[in-house]
Scaffold this motif. Structure first.
Motif, PDB file in Angstrom:
ATOM      1  N   GLU A 135      49.956  59.316 -48.055  1.00 29.82           N
ATOM      2  CA  GLU A 135      50.207  60.689 -47.609  1.00 29.82           C
ATOM      3  C   GLU A 135      51.640  60.869 -47.117  1.00 29.82           C
ATOM      4  O   GLU A 135      52.310  61.858 -47.447  1.00 29.82           O
ATOM      5  CB  GLU A 135      49.217  61.047 -46.499  1.00 29.82           C
ATOM      6  CG  GLU A 135      47.776  61.194 -46.981  1.00 29.82           C
ATOM      7  CD  GLU A 135      46.801  61.403 -45.835  1.00 29.82           C
ATOM      8  OE1 GLU A 135      47.249  61.328 -44.661  1.00 29.82           O
ATOM      9  OE2 GLU A 135      45.611  61.654 -46.102  1.00 29.82           O
ATOM     10  N   ASN A 136      52.122  59.917 -46.319  1.00 34.84           N
ATOM     11  CA  ASN A 136      53.488  60.017 -45.796  1.00 34.84           C
ATOM     12  C   ASN A 136      54.525  59.872 -46.899  1.00 34.84           C
ATOM     13  O   ASN A 136      55.560  60.552 -46.890  1.00 34.84           O
ATOM     14  CB  ASN A 136      53.710  58.971 -44.711  1.00 34.84           C
ATOM     15  CG  ASN A 136      53.154  59.383 -43.368  1.00 34.84           C
ATOM     16  OD1 ASN A 136      53.762  60.152 -42.635  1.00 34.84           O
ATOM     17  ND2 ASN A 136      51.966  58.892 -43.030  1.00 34.84           N
ATOM     18  N   ALA A 137      54.271  58.984 -47.853  1.00 37.20           N
ATOM     19  CA  ALA A 137      55.214  58.806 -48.966  1.00 37.20           C
ATOM     20  C   ALA A 137      55.295  60.071 -49.809  1.00 37.20           C
ATOM     21  O   ALA A 137      56.375  60.441 -50.299  1.00 37.20           O
ATOM     22  CB  ALA A 137      54.785  57.622 -49.822  1.00 37.20           C
ATOM     23  N   ALA A 138      54.170  60.750 -49.987  1.00 38.31           N
ATOM     24  CA  ALA A 138      54.166  62.000 -50.754  1.00 38.31           C
ATOM     25  C   ALA A 138      54.993  63.071 -50.044  1.00 38.31           C
ATOM     26  O   ALA A 138      55.742  63.822 -50.683  1.00 38.31           O
ATOM     27  CB  ALA A 138      52.726  62.478 -50.955  1.00 38.31           C
ATOM     28  N   ILE A 139      54.883  63.123 -48.720  1.00 41.54           N
ATOM     29  CA  ILE A 139      55.677  64.093 -47.960  1.00 41.54           C
ATOM     30  C   ILE A 139      57.164  63.776 -48.063  1.00 41.54           C
ATOM     31  O   ILE A 139      58.001  64.671 -48.245  1.00 41.54           O
ATOM     32  CB  ILE A 139      55.223  64.100 -46.482  1.00 41.54           C
ATOM     33  CG1 ILE A 139      53.801  64.637 -46.364  1.00 41.54           C
ATOM     34  CG2 ILE A 139      56.177  64.954 -45.633  1.00 41.54           C
ATOM     35  CD1 ILE A 139      53.211  64.520 -44.975  1.00 41.54           C
ATOM     36  N   VAL A 140      57.506  62.485 -47.948  1.00 47.45           N
ATOM     37  CA  VAL A 140      58.907  62.078 -48.085  1.00 47.45           C
ATOM     38  C   VAL A 140      59.448  62.483 -49.449  1.00 47.45           C
ATOM     39  O   VAL A 140      60.551  63.026 -49.569  1.00 47.45           O
ATOM     40  CB  VAL A 140      59.049  60.553 -47.883  1.00 47.45           C
ATOM     41  CG1 VAL A 140      60.466  60.094 -48.253  1.00 47.45           C
ATOM     42  CG2 VAL A 140      58.746  60.174 -46.444  1.00 47.45           C
ATOM     43  N   ALA A 141      58.664  62.243 -50.513  1.00 48.07           N
ATOM     44  CA  ALA A 141      59.101  62.585 -51.869  1.00 48.07           C
ATOM     45  C   ALA A 141      59.286  64.089 -52.023  1.00 48.07           C
ATOM     46  O   ALA A 141      60.243  64.550 -52.662  1.00 48.07           O
ATOM     47  CB  ALA A 141      58.088  62.063 -52.889  1.00 48.07           C
ATOM     48  N   LEU A 175      59.103  54.717 -54.045  1.00 47.60           N
ATOM     49  CA  LEU A 175      58.365  54.560 -52.792  1.00 47.60           C
ATOM     50  C   LEU A 175      57.007  55.252 -52.873  1.00 47.60           C
ATOM     51  O   LEU A 175      55.985  54.690 -52.457  1.00 47.60           O
ATOM     52  CB  LEU A 175      59.187  55.155 -51.645  1.00 47.60           C
ATOM     53  CG  LEU A 175      58.531  55.193 -50.266  1.00 47.60           C
ATOM     54  CD1 LEU A 175      58.306  53.781 -49.743  1.00 47.60           C
ATOM     55  CD2 LEU A 175      59.394  55.981 -49.287  1.00 47.60           C
ATOM     56  N   LYS A 176      56.990  56.446 -53.426  1.00 44.01           N
ATOM     57  CA  LYS A 176      55.734  57.178 -53.576  1.00 44.01           C
ATOM     58  C   LYS A 176      54.767  56.404 -54.469  1.00 44.01           C
ATOM     59  O   LYS A 176      53.566  56.300 -54.167  1.00 44.01           O
ATOM     60  CB  LYS A 176      56.006  58.560 -54.159  1.00 44.01           C
ATOM     61  CG  LYS A 176      54.761  59.415 -54.331  1.00 44.01           C
ATOM     62  CD  LYS A 176      55.107  60.762 -54.928  1.00 44.01           C
ATOM     63  CE  LYS A 176      53.839  61.585 -55.163  1.00 44.01           C
ATOM     64  NZ  LYS A 176      54.143  62.901 -55.800  1.00 44.01           N
ATOM     65  N   THR A 177      55.272  55.866 -55.558  1.00 42.36           N
ATOM     66  CA  THR A 177      54.432  55.080 -56.465  1.00 42.36           C
ATOM     67  C   THR A 177      53.898  53.836 -55.781  1.00 42.36           C
ATOM     68  O   THR A 177      52.712  53.500 -55.890  1.00 42.36           O
ATOM     69  CB  THR A 177      55.227  54.682 -57.721  1.00 42.36           C
ATOM     70  OG1 THR A 177      55.691  55.870 -58.382  1.00 42.36           O
ATOM     71  CG2 THR A 177      54.372  53.882 -58.678  1.00 42.36           C
ATOM     72  N   ALA A 178      54.781  53.138 -55.066  1.00 43.24           N
ATOM     73  CA  ALA A 178      54.384  51.898 -54.394  1.00 43.24           C
ATOM     74  C   ALA A 178      53.325  52.164 -53.328  1.00 43.24           C
ATOM     75  O   ALA A 178      52.361  51.401 -53.185  1.00 43.24           O
ATOM     76  CB  ALA A 178      55.598  51.224 -53.766  1.00 43.24           C
ATOM     77  N   ALA A 179      53.501  53.243 -52.575  1.00 39.81           N
ATOM     78  CA  ALA A 179      52.529  53.567 -51.528  1.00 39.81           C
ATOM     79  C   ALA A 179      51.175  53.906 -52.116  1.00 39.81           C
ATOM     80  O   ALA A 179      50.144  53.685 -51.484  1.00 39.81           O
ATOM     81  CB  ALA A 179      53.048  54.732 -50.684  1.00 39.81           C
ATOM     82  N   GLY A 180      51.171  54.412 -53.338  1.00 35.68           N
ATOM     83  CA  GLY A 180      49.920  54.768 -53.992  1.00 35.68           C
ATOM     84  C   GLY A 180      49.123  53.587 -54.520  1.00 35.68           C
ATOM     85  O   GLY A 180      47.955  53.738 -54.891  1.00 35.68           O
TER      86      GLY A 180
END
Length: 322
Positions: free
Chosen positions: A81-87, A133-138
């Protein structure tokens, strides 16, 4: 360590910027970014907008960093969720760096407006890393998150990185040496050089044999080197007879941030108060940026400095030591 090959750096024009593709950004963010550029009635509106966008992005990135560093429990759902917001937020601030926004309530460095191509290159690379980062967090894997957080942070700072980017803009071929190849791969992409113009070597400079092996690999690949940068000095000419040292002052790098955190943890002191006291002794009133060291590195590697040797050059904003 960075080795470069260029017959005459001062005669080589910066290579054309190559747009980076494959950014993992949602359509909503792109729409907001395009709208933002047109909505600023005054420069101060743009400054306030970008500061707020950066603040929100930094808050959510800090949560990811805390998980990656073991300072907060790892939660795969929260990480995603946080990575998606950052992206989503990462594309927003850059539209607010237009003309006239370099003055007023801002600490943004002047180089942003002086070197727009360089700024765009760094921004685009940052967006690429945010997408990763978003991909990795997922993936739900902590190790993937750690690597992505490290790469995203590394895309922002560092004297060695800034020097490599500066030489790349002058058209030099680069041989990059570091302990981690993944960091070098990231830097190679940021430099925008073809594979034939960038050689990555994994080695620990504290290991004497590893250094000799790296030199041998460089000679076998390119036959020699014109300029050697070791982040403490600049050596130029075939026989390395011209030797000059750059002596940086208080530079905004990851190492400085780590030292501040470490000192605060061990001593319990108010580190920010110490930083402000230090800045009060610097006439320009701020920390230096890595790019300001990189500009001098390029100068020392060019013909404009061919009469200089044996010099230790202070770049510290006029810092008073007494």
């Amino acid at each position: 360590m960075i080795s470069t090959q260029s017959p005459a750096l001062r005669s080589v024009k910066p290579s054309p910027f190559k747009r980076t593709l494959g950014l993992l950004l949602c359509s909503l963010s792109l729409a907001l970014a395009s709208q933002a550029q047109a909505q600023f009635a005054k420069p101060e509106d743009a400054i306030k907008y970008r500061k707020n966008a950066l603040f929100v992005m930094q808050q959510h990135f800090a949560r990811l960093a805390a998980m990656a560093q073991g300072k907060a429990p790892y939660d795969a759902k929260l990480a995603a969720e946080n990575a998606a917001i950052v992206a989503n937020m990462a594309v927003l601030p850059w539209a607010a760096f237009g003309e006239g926004t370099d003055k007023g309530d801002t600490k943004a460095k002047p180089e942003i407006w002086k070197d727009k191509d360089g700024f765009k290159l760094v921004n685009d690379k940052f967006l690429v890393e945010v997408g990763k980062l978003k991909t990795a967090a997922g993936t739900g894997k902590l190790d993937d998150l750690k690597a992505a957080v490290s790469a995203t942070g590394a895309s922002c700072r560092g004297i060695g990185r800034a020097i490599a980017l500066a030489f790349a803009r002058e058209g030099a071929s680069l041989a990059l040496l570091a302990t981690r190849l993944d960091a070098l791969d990231e830097l190679t992409q940021a430099c925008g050089l073809p594979q034939s113009s960038c050689l990555c070597i994994q080695a620990d400079v504290r290991d004497r044999k590893a250094c000799f092996d790296a030199v041998q690999k460089l000679e076998e690949s390119w036959g020699g080197v014109d300029v050697l940068v070791n982040n403490a000095g600049i050596y130029r000419s075939g026989a390395f007879l011209d030797v000059n040292a750059i002596c940086p002052g208080f530079v905004q790098t990851d190492m400085v941030e780590d030292l501040k955190k470490g000192y605060a943890k061990v001593s319990g002191a108010d580190v920010e108060a110490i930083v402000q006291a230090t800045l009060s002794r610097i006439p320009i009133g701020r920390m230096l940026q890595p790019e300001e060291i990189a500009h001098l590195a390029v100068l020392l590697a060019s013909d404009e400095s061919k009469a200089m040797t044996g010099q230790s050059i202070l770049v510290d904003g006029g810092m008073l030591l007494v």
